[in-house]
Design an enzyme around this catalytic site. Structure first.
Site, PDB file in Angstrom:
ATOM      1  N   GLU A   1     -25.040  -4.982 -55.773  1.00 23.79           N
ATOM      2  CA  GLU A   1     -23.953  -3.320 -56.582  1.00 23.79           C
ATOM      3  C   GLU A   1     -23.144  -3.695 -57.214  1.00 23.79           C
ATOM      4  OE1 GLU A   1     -23.591  -0.785 -53.721  1.00 23.79           O
ATOM      5  OE2 GLU A   1     -22.688   0.803 -54.995  1.00 23.79           O
TER       6      GLU A   1
ATOM      7  N   ARG B   1     -30.180 -12.514 -43.151  1.00 20.42           N
ATOM      8  CA  ARG B   1     -28.723 -12.563 -43.932  1.00 20.42           C
ATOM      9  C   ARG B   1     -28.712 -13.725 -43.833  1.00 20.42           C
ATOM     10  NH1 ARG B   1     -26.153  -7.549 -45.773  1.00 20.42           N
ATOM     11  NH2 ARG B   1     -24.710  -8.004 -46.014  1.00 20.42           N
TER      12      ARG B   1
ATOM     13  N   LYS C   1     -18.447  -7.121 -48.908  1.00 25.96           N
ATOM     14  CA  LYS C   1     -17.203  -7.083 -50.228  1.00 25.96           C
ATOM     15  C   LYS C   1     -16.388  -6.011 -49.706  1.00 25.96           C
ATOM     16  CE  LYS C   1     -21.577  -6.310 -52.675  1.00 25.96           C
ATOM     17  NZ  LYS C   1     -22.247  -5.315 -53.811  1.00 25.96           N
TER      18      LYS C   1
HETATM   19  P1  ATP Z   1     -23.494  -3.121 -49.422  1.00 22.82           P
HETATM   20  O1  ATP Z   1     -24.452  -3.114 -49.882  1.00 22.82           O
HETATM   21  O2  ATP Z   1     -22.150  -3.082 -48.315  1.00 22.82           O
HETATM   22  O3  ATP Z   1     -22.302  -3.006 -50.588  1.00 22.82           O
HETATM   23  P2  ATP Z   1     -24.603  -6.447 -49.700  1.00 22.82           P
HETATM   24  O4  ATP Z   1     -23.547  -7.137 -49.311  1.00 22.82           O
HETATM   25  O5  ATP Z   1     -25.771  -5.910 -49.085  1.00 22.82           O
HETATM   26  O6  ATP Z   1     -23.083  -4.947 -49.843  1.00 22.82           O
HETATM   27  P3  ATP Z   1     -25.486  -5.997 -52.694  1.00 22.82           P
HETATM   28  O7  ATP Z   1     -24.706  -5.539 -53.766  1.00 22.82           O
HETATM   29  O8  ATP Z   1     -26.516  -4.681 -51.979  1.00 22.82           O
HETATM   30  O9  ATP Z   1     -24.589  -5.658 -51.318  1.00 22.82           O
HETATM   31  O10 ATP Z   1     -26.406  -6.917 -52.012  1.00 22.82           O
HETATM   32  C1  ATP Z   1     -27.419  -7.127 -53.345  1.00 22.82           C
HETATM   33  C2  ATP Z   1     -28.785  -7.921 -52.440  1.00 22.82           C
HETATM   34  O11 ATP Z   1     -27.958  -9.265 -51.582  1.00 22.82           O
HETATM   35  C3  ATP Z   1     -29.156  -7.330 -50.906  1.00 22.82           C
HETATM   36  O12 ATP Z   1     -31.250  -7.837 -51.480  1.00 22.82           O
HETATM   37  C4  ATP Z   1     -28.473  -8.384 -50.022  1.00 22.82           C
HETATM   38  O13 ATP Z   1     -30.109  -7.559 -49.357  1.00 22.82           O
HETATM   39  C5  ATP Z   1     -28.860  -9.681 -50.225  1.00 22.82           C
HETATM   40  N1  ATP Z   1     -27.674  -9.882 -49.503  1.00 22.82           N
HETATM   41  C6  ATP Z   1     -26.561  -9.673 -49.006  1.00 22.82           C
HETATM   42  N2  ATP Z   1     -25.697  -9.849 -48.214  1.00 22.82           N
HETATM   43  C7  ATP Z   1     -26.346 -10.884 -47.881  1.00 22.82           C
HETATM   44  C8  ATP Z   1     -25.887 -12.166 -47.387  1.00 22.82           C
HETATM   45  N3  ATP Z   1     -24.966 -12.080 -46.156  1.00 22.82           N
HETATM   46  N4  ATP Z   1     -27.319 -12.892 -46.951  1.00 22.82           N
HETATM   47  C9  ATP Z   1     -28.465 -13.118 -47.522  1.00 22.82           C
HETATM   48  N5  ATP Z   1     -28.347 -12.175 -48.283  1.00 22.82           N
HETATM   49  C10 ATP Z   1     -28.185 -10.296 -48.610  1.00 22.82           C
END
Ligand code: ATP
Ligand code: MG
Length: 560
Positions: A34, A260, A270
């Protein structure tokens, strides 16, 4: 790829699918960020898995921006994410997409769901919807609008799109099951009204699709075969499947979840990263103390080290916290091989060689890398006035201190053995200069003396050295799990950045931004990508030579 090479459960599944020709043996993945912030080390894990699995199987990967929440997103983030994925070493080719590219298709799919009785327009308020939804221990109950006819819902939905209603007046919901034990299946919202312009589609839409609906359908539109995401989406998988059973798709995408990445002392939220940037606690998303990809790049971490680290971390379903030492080991391993050696003094202490002619300059030969003769050598000026590191001298030294002490001897790297004859102090009693003598027979490599000393220290010639601003970083947070802190201000390490005015051997004046070196005995350093120039030399310490984190982390992590 055959079974023997599968190194984790996801690669095993993909290998089996390829072998059994599921989806014709094709492998298509996606990385769906995102654009509401910069990428961090956690995202790197996801990028490495998604792009890695596809590449290993001759497949392809979409970089798809999940841009369905215009209120929080921006094109600045889109560009930053593209830069970071590219830097990490992955290529999406022509598969750069946005969920917003599919707004029209998503809308059509929503109308089709209404027509087939699978969705309805609900006119309860947001608060009522929450109440009707029930809780983990109580079932939800049907909205009075749940029995709305397809015709009426379709009419309302079209008028929602046309902008006839205010935010929150209606929503479109999937008609699944209000009594489901899985909250995600209790008639989830598919569309909501938001009179907010979108960074790409402008004022074209005032209704926006929700994440689960958008995500599953985008996978279908793009022909994704393996939708790899983190464990928090496990409970969403039944919904993912519910949507996909109801839309035509080139492939049959399946969702798999892995844990994660949590890295000790690193911030991977974020929201909190944004707070650090907004409140100017850091210099920006690329502050070298942050575990953002932009920050780590600016700090000087090689992309290959991050990929290597992600490979070592592996892919499992187990939640755990990885020690920073593992990442730093990957960095040291790569830079140990790649980075040419140089000499630099962080906290200079003047040394005057009283028996060395005042106007004499010798050119010492220094090797650029101890194990890579092909990297050659260079000349370093040696003269009467030198700088050494302040902490390479101790006035009252313990017996095992093998560096310089009054009356003691030490070897100057690539130079001579010197002896400290006199300590000069200022009025406050601070040591400001050492008066030493050198032994002319001990020149490194060519000297005739067989004198041996235990210590070797680095130095630069005072008249030839160049000045540089060197930024020495320490961990940003005092707590190994910063995301758990109630108030982020409480755990900021006030010593996370120390700037010193260092003296470097002259050849370092030719460094270009992002060039990496090992400063002997000190660590790996990188000319700053932003502030370094010919006029103003600025270096970041990437990492020290030894592992200074290991002890600290073991203690912190075993405490919980
Ligand atoms: P949010 O959804 O709260 O804004 P997010 O860290 O999930 O934060 P996204 O942009 O949705 O951000 O993440 C993109 C991809 O990265 C998603 O598929 C998510 O599963 C993966 N991702 C995010 N954080 C991690 C992490 N700490 N370890 C592994 N994969 C991650
Ligand atoms: Mg997310």
């Amino acid at each position: 790829m055959n079974d023997n090479q599968a190194t984790d459960f996801i690669r095993q599944i993909v290998a089996d699918d390829v072998a059994s020709k599921r989806n014709g043996g094709e492998v298509v993945t996606r990385f769906p960020p995102e654009p509401n912030g910069y990428l961090h080390i956690g995202h790197a894990k996801s990028i490495c898995i998604n792009f890695g699995v596809a590449t290993e199987n001759g497949g392809s990967t979409f970089l798809r921006f999940d841009d369905t929440n215009p209120a929080r997103e921006s094109e600045e983030y889109v560009e930053a994410i593209k830069r970071d994925v590219k830097w990490l070493g992955y290529d999406w080719g022509d598969r750069l997409t946005h969920a917003s590219d599919y707004f029209e298709q998503l809308y059509a799919a929503a109308e089709a769901l209404i027509e087939s009785g699978n969705a309805y327009v609900d006119s309860l308020s947001a608060e009522e919807i929450r109440e009707y939804r029930g809780t983990l221990t109580t079932v939800g109950k049907d909205s009075p609008y749940r029995s709305r006819s397809a015709e009426e819902s379709l009419d309302l939905f079209r008028r929602m799109r046309a902008g006839e209603f205010a935010d929150g007046e209606h929503v479109l919901r999937a008609r699944i099951e209000m009594a489901s034990p899985n909250m995600n299946l209790r008639d989830p919202t598919i569309y909501r009204i938001r009179h907010v312009p979108h960074q790409r589609t402008g004022d074209q839409w005032c209704i926006y699709p929700m994440y689960d609906f958008t995500h599953g359908l985008s996978d279908a539109f793009e022909g994704v075969t393996h939708s790899l995401c983190t464990l928090e989406f496990e409970d969403h998988r039944p919904l993912y499947e519910w949507f996909l059973e109801r839309v035509p798709s080139k492939h049959e995408p399946k969702q798999y979840e892995f844990s994660r990445l949590n890295l000790a002392y690193a911030m991977t939220s974020k929201r909190q990263l944004n707070q650090l940037v907004e409140e100017d606690i850091v210099s920006g998303w690329d502050d070298p103390r942050l575990a953002t990809l932009a920050g780590m790049r600016r700090r000087g971490y090689p992309a290959a080290a991050i990929r290597d680290f992600c490979r070592r971390v592996g892919v499992t379903k187990k939640e755990n916290t990885i020690e920073m030492a593992l990442l730093e080991n990957s960095i040291r391993e790569i830079l140990g091989h790649e980075a040419p050696r140089r000499m630099a003094v962080m906290r200079p202490l003047k040394v005057v060689l009283t028996n060395y002619p005042e106007d004499k300059v010798e050119r010492m030969i220094a090797v650029n890398h101890p194990n890579r003769p092909e990297l050659g050598g260079r000349e370093i000026a040696f003269s009467r006035d030198l700088y050494i590191e302040q902490d390479d001298f101790m006035e009252e030294a313990p017996r095992k201190f093998f560096r310089l002490k009054p009356g003691g001897e030490v070897r100057l790297r690539f130079g001579y053995i010197i002896r400290c004859d006199e300590v000069v102090k200022d009025q406050q009693g601070n040591v400001i200069e050492l008066r030493c003598s050198y032994d002319p027979d001990t020149r490194s490599g060519t000297g005739t003396s067989d004198k041996k000393v235990k210590g070797t220290i680095h130095w630069v010639s005072a008249a030839h050295a160049v000045s540089a601003e060197v930024r020495l970083y320490d961990r940003m947070f005092l707590d190994a799990k910063p995301a758990a802190a109630e108030d982020i201000h409480d755990i900021i390490n006030p010593q996370s950045l120390e700037t010193v005015n260092a003296r470097l051997e002259a050849s370092l004046a030719d460094s270009v931004p992002e060039q990496r070196w090992q400063f002997e005995r000190l660590g790996y350093f990188c000319a700053d990508a932003v502030d370094h120039s010919d006029e103003r030399l600025v270096f970041n310490r990437i990492v020290t030579l030894r592992d200074s984190w290991a002890k600290l982390e073991k203690a912190a992590l075993s405490a919980d």
